[in-house]
Design a protein around this motif. Sequence first.
Motif, mmCIF file in Angstrom:
data_model
loop_
_atom_site.group_PDB
_atom_site.id
_atom_site.type_symbol
_atom_site.label_atom_id
_atom_site.label_comp_id
_atom_site.label_asym_id
_atom_site.label_seq_id
_atom_site.Cartn_x
_atom_site.Cartn_y
_atom_site.Cartn_z
ATOM 1 N N ILE A 123 47.128 40.152 41.105
ATOM 2 C CA ILE A 123 45.745 40.029 41.603
ATOM 3 C C ILE A 123 45.319 41.336 41.159
ATOM 4 C CG2 ILE A 123 46.226 40.828 44.029
ATOM 5 C CD1 ILE A 123 43.108 38.769 42.998
ATOM 6 N N VAL A 124 46.356 42.373 41.268
ATOM 7 C CA VAL A 124 45.889 43.934 40.857
ATOM 8 C C VAL A 124 46.707 44.311 39.514
ATOM 9 C CG1 VAL A 124 46.167 46.207 41.516
ATOM 10 C CG2 VAL A 124 45.471 44.456 43.197
ATOM 11 N N ASP A 125 46.045 44.648 38.480
ATOM 12 C CA ASP A 125 46.849 44.948 37.430
ATOM 13 C C ASP A 125 47.412 46.409 37.297
ATOM 14 O OD1 ASP A 125 45.138 46.920 36.689
ATOM 15 O OD2 ASP A 125 44.006 45.750 35.049
ATOM 16 N N GLN A 164 46.419 41.264 48.629
ATOM 17 C CA GLN A 164 47.582 41.107 48.328
ATOM 18 C C GLN A 164 48.436 40.658 49.523
ATOM 19 O OE1 GLN A 164 48.335 45.248 46.664
ATOM 20 N NE2 GLN A 164 48.790 44.407 44.626
ATOM 21 N N HIS A 182 36.180 49.594 40.036
ATOM 22 C CA HIS A 182 35.676 48.582 39.282
ATOM 23 C C HIS A 182 34.115 48.561 39.416
ATOM 24 C CE1 HIS A 182 36.540 44.276 37.662
ATOM 25 N NE2 HIS A 182 35.552 45.036 37.039
ATOM 26 N N TYR A 232 33.894 41.973 44.858
ATOM 27 C CA TYR A 232 35.205 43.205 44.322
ATOM 28 C C TYR A 232 34.562 43.727 43.146
ATOM 29 C CZ TYR A 232 37.960 40.703 47.839
ATOM 30 O OH TYR A 232 38.331 40.060 49.197
ATOM 31 N N LYS A 285 42.657 46.465 48.363
ATOM 32 C CA LYS A 285 43.697 45.649 47.642
ATOM 33 C C LYS A 285 44.823 45.201 48.185
ATOM 34 C CE LYS A 285 41.668 47.845 43.770
ATOM 35 N NZ LYS A 285 41.846 49.207 42.813
ATOM 36 N N MET A 329 41.409 44.928 39.900
ATOM 37 C CA MET A 329 41.458 43.518 39.892
ATOM 38 C C MET A 329 40.781 43.089 38.674
ATOM 39 S SD MET A 329 40.516 42.893 43.855
ATOM 40 C CE MET A 329 40.465 40.854 43.551
ATOM 41 N N HIS A 387 39.697 35.151 38.405
ATOM 42 C CA HIS A 387 40.693 35.925 37.883
ATOM 43 C C HIS A 387 41.630 34.794 37.077
ATOM 44 C CE1 HIS A 387 44.895 37.538 37.381
ATOM 45 N NE2 HIS A 387 44.610 38.574 38.009
ATOM 46 N N LYS A 422 36.528 44.991 50.083
ATOM 47 C CA LYS A 422 37.299 46.082 49.831
ATOM 48 C C LYS A 422 37.472 47.034 51.163
ATOM 49 C CE LYS A 422 35.783 47.360 45.573
ATOM 50 N NZ LYS A 422 35.663 48.047 44.449
ATOM 51 N N LEU A 435 39.041 40.789 36.998
ATOM 52 C CA LEU A 435 38.079 39.529 37.490
ATOM 53 C C LEU A 435 37.096 39.215 36.111
ATOM 54 C CD1 LEU A 435 37.606 40.064 41.145
ATOM 55 C CD2 LEU A 435 39.237 38.734 40.046
#
Length: 526
Positions: A402-404, A391, A482, A428, A387, A409, A417, A171, A411
Amino acid sequence: MACEQISYRKSTRVGIIGAGISGIAAAKQLSHHNPIVFEATDSIGGVWKHCSFASTKLQTPPCDFEFSDYPWPQRDNSTFPSYLDILHYLHAYATHFDVLKFVRFNSRVVEIRYIGGGDGGETTNLDVAAGPGEFGPLLSGHPVWEVAVETHPPKTVERYGFELLVVCIGKYGDIPKMPVFPPNKGQEVYGGKVMHTLDYSKLDKEAARELLKGKKVAVVGYKKSAIDLATECAQANQDGQPCTMVIRTLHWTVPAYWIWGLPFFLFYSTRSSQFLHQRPNQGLLRNLLFPLLSPVRKAVSKFIESYLVWKLPLVKYGLKPDHPFEEDYASCQMAILPENFFSEADNGKIMFKKTPRWWFWNGGLEFEDNTKLEADVVLLATGFEGKKKIQDLLPQPFSSLIVDSSGIMPLYRGTIHPLIPNMAFVGYIESVSNLQTAELRCKWLSRLADGLFKLPSIKKMLDQTSEEIEIMKKTTRFYKRHCISTFSINHSDEICEEMGWKCWRKNNWVLEAFAPYSSQDYGEED
């Protein structure tokens, strides 16, 4: 890439992108599949190699940051290792387990394509990942991902096919997060030098000192990198100008891992202390108990805050955060202070400016309260677009998955994922020890790839990740990092259970309840 030479596709079972801590851990655990590790630079180490300053140190003692099968030579040393110590340790580990043979240096991944059934078409077929069914095996017998890799020298592109692709690019690093300003208030109107920590970290010690010495320096930020930068600036300017830290959001800082004479791990890093905190799948009884334990959780946070306010001049300099200590710990944002940080402030070499907004003027920075700060150099410790980095690497529609919507993320076990087939992500999620977190998940991933256990249905995995995210949202306003620090032991318990390992890893119930967990507790089982 019109002038580049394109070679034919090569197929193998496992590909790994990145040779930092997570990438080396993944390569070691998946070594029986002879993985190919693509590293864009000429060395292993990731952010420890490419984003560290001369003063950068680990934030924990060696025993809290080591692989389960490779202890530090002096693991009981209470001092924090420097970034060079970390790099030497990682290189020794990779050499000892012969992992470097898998790494292809100066090999940058420039494109990833989903080829699904292996027909080579430009398909984005999500039959495996869509709906409430099974995720499917990670090693399916045919290439699922095509990876284009640019190597230099010479500058050529080769294409590889992989059944399983493990992404370990992290990250941090590569893409700096830059502040956005109104028109005519950005760095284009500023007459001095602006540099992000990503570029500062590329300077050698002498060049960094030359940049700072005798200059009016502003450091934007108040996390670990900003604090280290301000300290370096103060040391370079003992006979010159003070360094000013420009702070938007305050965070709790800690001088050492002792609170009122008690070891810090007692408050958050044992099974008994984490019992106070909400966690996924906690059952009816714990759901009933959780509200009743709220006063205890608040008391623990207040107890730690009282020590920090007594020990450090937070009130004197206006650096006492408004939010509870627990929120910073739950988001992995607690920073360990350099020994001489506040002594430099007391000597007038570090100053502080708290402001919600700032922008540039010709001579430096201007703030929302209409005050101005003269500055020759502005250093931006504003973080990274981790992120966005991932992406940009993934193809659609996976890039948008991949990112909500909450910016996390999602996971499963911090690794899979549920909607992206035959791909894993390591590094991550965060905890008190990111190395321990990464290694255990790599062991889990290796056994999953070998078919030693099966994943739950896609729906159950999505529900699990949603529950974790909701817990983080309730615990801290900084949930987007996260971080699992308040329920890390439970997270590891569930991983062990899926692998068929014992969840309780200590020799007796006293240690199980009151001793911290480390990587040594997660050694291989017979």
